[in-house]
Design a protein around this motif. Structure first.
Motif, PDB file in Angstrom:
ATOM      1  N   ALA A 153      -1.839  82.305  93.051  1.00  0.00           N
ATOM      2  CA  ALA A 153      -1.505  80.974  92.524  1.00  0.00           C
ATOM      3  C   ALA A 153      -1.063  81.188  91.078  1.00  0.00           C
ATOM      4  O   ALA A 153      -1.694  81.964  90.346  1.00  0.00           O
ATOM      5  N   TYR A 154       0.035  80.545  90.681  1.00  0.00           N
ATOM      6  CA  TYR A 154       0.540  80.771  89.319  1.00  0.00           C
ATOM      7  C   TYR A 154      -0.529  80.368  88.300  1.00  0.00           C
ATOM      8  O   TYR A 154      -0.992  79.212  88.326  1.00  0.00           O
ATOM      9  N   PRO A 155      -0.902  81.273  87.401  1.00  0.00           N
ATOM     10  CA  PRO A 155      -1.930  80.921  86.417  1.00  0.00           C
ATOM     11  C   PRO A 155      -1.580  79.659  85.624  1.00  0.00           C
ATOM     12  O   PRO A 155      -2.457  78.863  85.306  1.00  0.00           O
ATOM     13  N   HIS A 156      -0.309  79.430  85.314  1.00  0.00           N
ATOM     14  CA  HIS A 156       0.064  78.222  84.552  1.00  0.00           C
ATOM     15  C   HIS A 156       0.459  77.068  85.469  1.00  0.00           C
ATOM     16  O   HIS A 156       0.738  75.979  84.973  1.00  0.00           O
ATOM     17  N   GLY A 157       0.509  77.282  86.754  1.00  0.00           N
ATOM     18  CA  GLY A 157       0.862  76.232  87.715  1.00  0.00           C
ATOM     19  C   GLY A 157       2.181  75.568  87.360  1.00  0.00           C
ATOM     20  O   GLY A 157       3.108  76.211  86.882  1.00  0.00           O
ATOM     21  N   VAL A 158       2.248  74.255  87.607  1.00  0.00           N
ATOM     22  CA  VAL A 158       3.411  73.465  87.181  1.00  0.00           C
ATOM     23  C   VAL A 158       2.994  72.763  85.899  1.00  0.00           C
ATOM     24  O   VAL A 158       2.022  72.011  85.887  1.00  0.00           O
ATOM     25  N   MET A 159       3.704  73.017  84.817  1.00  0.00           N
ATOM     26  CA  MET A 159       3.343  72.381  83.539  1.00  0.00           C
ATOM     27  C   MET A 159       4.094  71.055  83.440  1.00  0.00           C
ATOM     28  O   MET A 159       5.308  71.036  83.196  1.00  0.00           O
ATOM     29  N   LEU A 206       7.771  72.167  84.252  1.00  0.00           N
ATOM     30  CA  LEU A 206       8.135  73.491  83.742  1.00  0.00           C
ATOM     31  C   LEU A 206       7.259  74.567  84.377  1.00  0.00           C
ATOM     32  O   LEU A 206       6.201  74.267  84.930  1.00  0.00           O
ATOM     33  N   GLN A 207       7.724  75.811  84.257  1.00  0.00           N
ATOM     34  CA  GLN A 207       6.874  76.936  84.679  1.00  0.00           C
ATOM     35  C   GLN A 207       6.936  78.027  83.626  1.00  0.00           C
ATOM     36  O   GLN A 207       7.784  78.010  82.725  1.00  0.00           O
ATOM     37  N   HIS A 208       5.991  78.983  83.756  1.00  0.00           N
ATOM     38  CA  HIS A 208       5.921  80.092  82.814  1.00  0.00           C
ATOM     39  C   HIS A 208       6.405  81.358  83.525  1.00  0.00           C
ATOM     40  O   HIS A 208       5.819  81.759  84.534  1.00  0.00           O
ATOM     41  N   PRO A 209       7.452  82.012  83.009  1.00  0.00           N
ATOM     42  CA  PRO A 209       8.005  83.176  83.726  1.00  0.00           C
ATOM     43  C   PRO A 209       7.036  84.353  83.847  1.00  0.00           C
ATOM     44  O   PRO A 209       7.194  85.182  84.742  1.00  0.00           O
ATOM     45  N   GLN A 210       6.026  84.401  82.957  1.00  0.00           N
ATOM     46  CA  GLN A 210       5.053  85.493  83.073  1.00  0.00           C
ATOM     47  C   GLN A 210       4.366  85.432  84.444  1.00  0.00           C
ATOM     48  O   GLN A 210       4.017  86.448  85.033  1.00  0.00           O
ATOM     49  N   ASP A 211       4.191  84.204  84.972  1.00  0.00           N
ATOM     50  CA  ASP A 211       3.530  84.042  86.274  1.00  0.00           C
ATOM     51  C   ASP A 211       4.299  84.764  87.386  1.00  0.00           C
ATOM     52  O   ASP A 211       3.707  85.294  88.329  1.00  0.00           O
ATOM     53  N   TYR A 212       5.624  84.761  87.263  1.00  0.00           N
ATOM     54  CA  TYR A 212       6.435  85.398  88.311  1.00  0.00           C
ATOM     55  C   TYR A 212       6.214  86.919  88.305  1.00  0.00           C
ATOM     56  O   TYR A 212       6.167  87.554  89.362  1.00  0.00           O
ATOM     57  N   LEU A 213       6.083  87.481  87.079  1.00  0.00           N
ATOM     58  CA  LEU A 213       5.838  88.927  86.980  1.00  0.00           C
ATOM     59  C   LEU A 213       4.424  89.239  87.451  1.00  0.00           C
ATOM     60  O   LEU A 213       4.186  90.253  88.126  1.00  0.00           O
ATOM     61  N   ASP A 214       3.492  88.324  87.135  1.00  0.00           N
ATOM     62  CA  ASP A 214       2.103  88.539  87.568  1.00  0.00           C
ATOM     63  C   ASP A 214       2.001  88.552  89.101  1.00  0.00           C
ATOM     64  O   ASP A 214       1.198  89.288  89.666  1.00  0.00           O
ATOM     65  N   VAL A 215       2.818  87.734  89.745  1.00  0.00           N
ATOM     66  CA  VAL A 215       2.805  87.719  91.226  1.00  0.00           C
ATOM     67  C   VAL A 215       3.087  89.130  91.738  1.00  0.00           C
ATOM     68  O   VAL A 215       2.379  89.648  92.601  1.00  0.00           O
ATOM     69  N   LEU A 216       4.121  89.772  91.169  1.00  0.00           N
ATOM     70  CA  LEU A 216       4.486  91.123  91.632  1.00  0.00           C
ATOM     71  C   LEU A 216       3.377  92.123  91.349  1.00  0.00           C
ATOM     72  O   LEU A 216       2.981  92.882  92.224  1.00  0.00           O
ATOM     73  N   PHE A 252      13.079  82.054  96.271  1.00  0.00           N
ATOM     74  CA  PHE A 252      12.537  81.187  95.227  1.00  0.00           C
ATOM     75  C   PHE A 252      12.855  79.733  95.537  1.00  0.00           C
ATOM     76  O   PHE A 252      13.775  79.447  96.313  1.00  0.00           O
ATOM     77  N   THR A 253      12.154  78.845  94.859  1.00  0.00           N
ATOM     78  CA  THR A 253      12.612  77.460  94.808  1.00  0.00           C
ATOM     79  C   THR A 253      13.891  77.460  93.965  1.00  0.00           C
ATOM     80  O   THR A 253      14.143  78.392  93.211  1.00  0.00           O
ATOM     81  N   ALA A 254      14.675  76.417  94.079  1.00  0.00           N
ATOM     82  CA  ALA A 254      15.904  76.316  93.281  1.00  0.00           C
ATOM     83  C   ALA A 254      16.293  74.829  93.207  1.00  0.00           C
ATOM     84  O   ALA A 254      15.935  74.071  94.100  1.00  0.00           O
ATOM     85  N   CYS A 255      16.924  74.447  92.194  1.00  0.00           N
ATOM     86  CA  CYS A 255      17.409  75.119  91.008  1.00  0.00           C
ATOM     87  C   CYS A 255      16.246  75.221  90.001  1.00  0.00           C
ATOM     88  O   CYS A 255      15.779  74.201  89.508  1.00  0.00           O
ATOM     89  N   THR A 256      15.797  76.447  89.768  1.00  0.00           N
ATOM     90  CA  THR A 256      14.675  76.722  88.868  1.00  0.00           C
ATOM     91  C   THR A 256      15.207  77.728  87.861  1.00  0.00           C
ATOM     92  O   THR A 256      15.444  78.889  88.227  1.00  0.00           O
ATOM     93  N   ILE A 257      15.462  77.272  86.617  1.00  0.00           N
ATOM     94  CA  ILE A 257      16.273  78.093  85.694  1.00  0.00           C
ATOM     95  C   ILE A 257      15.591  78.280  84.338  1.00  0.00           C
ATOM     96  O   ILE A 257      14.783  77.451  83.920  1.00  0.00           O
ATOM     97  N   LEU A 258      15.979  79.386  83.669  1.00  0.00           N
ATOM     98  CA  LEU A 258      15.374  79.644  82.354  1.00  0.00           C
ATOM     99  C   LEU A 258      16.386  80.238  81.377  1.00  0.00           C
ATOM    100  O   LEU A 258      17.296  80.959  81.785  1.00  0.00           O
ATOM    101  N   PRO A 259      16.201  79.934  80.077  1.00  0.00           N
ATOM    102  CA  PRO A 259      17.064  80.523  79.054  1.00  0.00           C
ATOM    103  C   PRO A 259      16.501  81.868  78.600  1.00  0.00           C
ATOM    104  O   PRO A 259      15.298  81.978  78.343  1.00  0.00           O
ATOM    105  N   LEU A 291      11.692  73.754  86.297  1.00  0.00           N
ATOM    106  CA  LEU A 291      11.440  73.880  87.741  1.00  0.00           C
ATOM    107  C   LEU A 291      12.394  72.973  88.533  1.00  0.00           C
ATOM    108  O   LEU A 291      12.888  71.981  88.003  1.00  0.00           O
ATOM    109  N   TRP A 292      12.591  73.290  89.827  1.00  0.00           N
ATOM    110  CA  TRP A 292      13.525  72.487  90.655  1.00  0.00           C
ATOM    111  C   TRP A 292      13.236  70.995  90.534  1.00  0.00           C
ATOM    112  O   TRP A 292      14.136  70.172  90.473  1.00  0.00           O
ATOM    113  N   LYS A 293      11.939  70.606  90.451  1.00  0.00           N
ATOM    114  CA  LYS A 293      11.643  69.160  90.448  1.00  0.00           C
ATOM    115  C   LYS A 293      11.487  68.588  89.041  1.00  0.00           C
ATOM    116  O   LYS A 293      10.889  67.534  88.878  1.00  0.00           O
TER     117      LYS A 293
END
Ligand SMILES: Nc1ncnc2c1ncn2[C@@H]1O[C@H](COP(=O)(O)OP(=O)(O)O)[C@@H](O)[C@H]1O
Ligand SMILES: O=C(CO)[C@@H](O)[C@@H](O)COP(=O)(O)O
Length: 557
Positions: free
Chosen positions: A33-39, A55-65, A90-97, A121-123
């Motif tokens: 489960a993403y540590p930061h969940g949906v912010m 929003l989401q935290h990209p560190q969570d995606y690396l933690d999943v791996l 992935f979900t989409a459109c979920t984008i980051l700068p 996040l997409w939503k």
């Protein structure tokens, strides 16, 4: 034995599944489960967020791996040397700068309290005003791309979101090197190279294989700030789904416990990636992923304009074919609404006594009714209509209520309404010369609710084949990993061969029952006339009610 791994990044968690390359058998899975969940209310440092922000935290995606893959190998006792490839969805459109090294702007300490530096996040719906303005400008300019997206670009997609960032945080917009889909960003971290996938580029960022992205003139008409949104911020090669993105870098291999150099597939999206996982590789076979909402994916040999579809993209689902997407915004959400709003305590007590879930109890009672017996007919627009009307301002309706109406009758009427909604979508494709000859279903409801699937078979008058996997997207992603490895690398030459060997549906598909088909044909005619009456402008009462509601001041006593 050789294996491939699929990682499915959902809204709340990421799941890695280890799959046998030869036959698609799922050997094991691990979830984080993403540590930061949906912010949606605060950032990690407590900074408050505005309305409609997700929003989401990209560190969570690396933690999943790094958390799931080593555990998966340990649990299944499979050696890293036997894993030949990896794919993700992935979900989409979920984008980051991100900066020019792919570092997310939110990783910079000085930006940690700025919402626009995080993953949208997409939503994330805070860019709705931008979507409205974009649609107005596109319509005024007669932009042809609008037709490919059912006439409207959603606030969930790329351009409304990047415009919101450009306007509200211009310095971050300037500082970011590129804006990237999370699916492509994770692939970038795994391979060390930025690639973009045709699926999200096409469905979410208005990209067309021949015409490219929207023109600079169009972007300038939106805002002078966006003039470089395509030439700079969307830079990077767009690869068809089914290609290899690159190979696992030694640094990432060390972190996630796999061998360096294994094949990594081009990034993918949860709904679209599921198509080969049920064995579909050719036109005419629609897959519906039925859960909280429904996504419909269909392949075709030509680009056709279908009223109210979400999009059509060449190579967007499988290479060499056009992928069509349509959807229903509210499916399982309705059923939950009945549970939470229309179900008395006595039903919950009965479910507890029987030791079953409340959905199962309502389903059991609804299954005892014959088609048409409740006298109810509903419009499934509790969360607006995504296809074929593309109108978020439409609302739900139930006709035929009496003092005798029971919760299970409402539950069944809503299942029927979602099936009628799907039939409307199928008919829109058929009348636009995109054949739909077979129907497949995956997702939570396809798996859990046999009554719903029987009703779909009866309403559509089609056999319904159910995905054999309860983790269809992850299986699909794993298959693309095996294709990226290639035949010489122990995988497959192409996705067609992988789907033939690894894709699967359950035995005994649902068959339509002739007597129910007749009743539902009659009910569908009624549904269609209500659909047109309330949905196509003949009577805009739903919108007038919504308007009144937004203007009214609550009376507190
Ligand atoms: N037995 C059931 N029958 C019908 N709907 C159900 C049942 N159990 C849960 N649901 C609904 O299914 C939805 C969840 O679907 P699922 O595919 O598991 O998740 P998601 O779409 O979020 O990935 C929820 O809206 C829930 O109300
Ligand atoms: O929009 C898409 C696919 O196009 C989905 O990623 C998005 O709706 C999220 O779906 P889920 O909630 O993961 O079922």
């Amino acid at each position: 034995m050789t294996y491939t791994i699929g990682v499915d990044y959902g809204t709340l968690s990421g799941r890695a599944v280890l799959v046998d390359v030869t036959n698609g058998r799922e050997v094991g899975s691990e979830l984080l489960a993403y540590p930061h969940g949906v912010m949606d209310s605060t950032l990690p440092d407590g900074t408050a967020l505005g309305h409609d922000v997700a929003l989401q935290h990209p560190q969570d995606y690396l933690d999943v791996l790094s958390h799931t893959i080593p555990k998966l190998l340990q649990k299944t006792e499979v050696s890293a040397e036997d894993v030949i490839g990896l794919g993700i969805d992935f979900t989409a459109c979920t984008i980051l700068p991100v900066d020019d090294h792919g570092k997310p702007l939110c990783f910079y300490e000085e930006h940690a309290s700025r919402s626009h530096s995080y993953v949208k996040l997409w939503k994330h719906h805070a860019a709705q005003d931008k979507a409205n303005q974009l649609n107005d400008v596109a319509e005024q300019r007669g932009e042809v791309f609008l037709q490919r997206y059912g006439g409207k670009i959603s606030s969930e997609w790329f351009f409304p979101k990047i415009w919101e960032l450009a306007e509200e945080a211009p310095d971050l917009y300037d500082q970011m090197d590129v804006m990237v889909e999370a699916t492509d960003w994770v692939i970038w971290q795994l391979t060390g190279t930025l690639t973009r996938n045709a699926c999200t580029a096409g469905y979410k960022a208005i990209w067309h294989k021949q015409e490219g992205f929207p023109s600079e003139e169009f972007l300038k008409a939106l805002s002078p700030k966006l003039v470089n949104a395509v030439s700079e911020k969307l830079r990077g090669p767009i690869l068809p789904i089914g290609e290899k993105a690159g190979e696992l870098t030694p640094e990432m291999a060390e972190k996630i416990g796999l061998s360096p150099g294994i094949a990594i597939a081009v990034g993918n999206v949860d709904a679209h990636v599921s198509v080969p996982a049920v064995g579909i590789t050719e036109p005419g076979k629609m897959l519906a992923i039925i859960g909280t909402s429904t996504c419909h994916i269909l392949l075709g040999t030509e680009e056709q304009i279908v009223p109210g579809m979400c999009g059509v993209v060449e190579d967007g689902v499988l290479p060499g074919l056009y992928g069509y997407e349509a959807g229903q915004s509210c499916v399982g959400d309705h059923f939950n609404w009945v549970v939470e709003t229309c179900t008395p305590a006595s039903y919950f007590e009965e479910a507890a006594l029987e030791g079953i879930d409340i959905h199962e109890l309502l389903t059991k009672k609804a299954a005892a009714l014959a088609p048409g017996e409740s006298g109810l007919l509903a419009l499934d627009w509790w969360n607006g209509n995504r296809s074929t009307l593309v109108d978020v301002d439409l609302t739900g309706m139930i006709l035929g209520m009496t003092l005798q109406t029971k919760p299970e009758e409402i539950y069944r009427a809503l299942i029927e309404a979602t099936a009628f909604g799907t039939r409307t979508i199928i008919e829109a494709f058929r009348t636009s010369n995109v054949p739909v000859d077979e129907f497949y279903a995956a997702g939570g409801i396809a798996e859990k609710n046999a009554l719903a699937m029987q009703i779909y078979a009866d309403v559509l008058n089609m056999e319904i084949k159910i995905s054999a996997s309860s983790q269809t997207p992850a299986l699909g992603a794993a298959m693309f990993g095996a294709v990226a490895a290639g035949k010489d690398g122990g995988g497959y030459e192409n996705i067609h061969n992988a789907a033939a060997a690894m894709g699967k549906t359950k035995p005994d598909p649902y068959q339509p029952h002739a007597s129910a088909v007749d009743v539902y044909d009659a009910l569908y005619k009624e549904y269609s006339s209500l659909y047109d009456y309330f949905g196509r402008g003949e009577n805009d009462v739903m919108k007038r009610l919504k308007h009144l509601k937004s203007k009214s001041t609550p009376v507190h006593v």
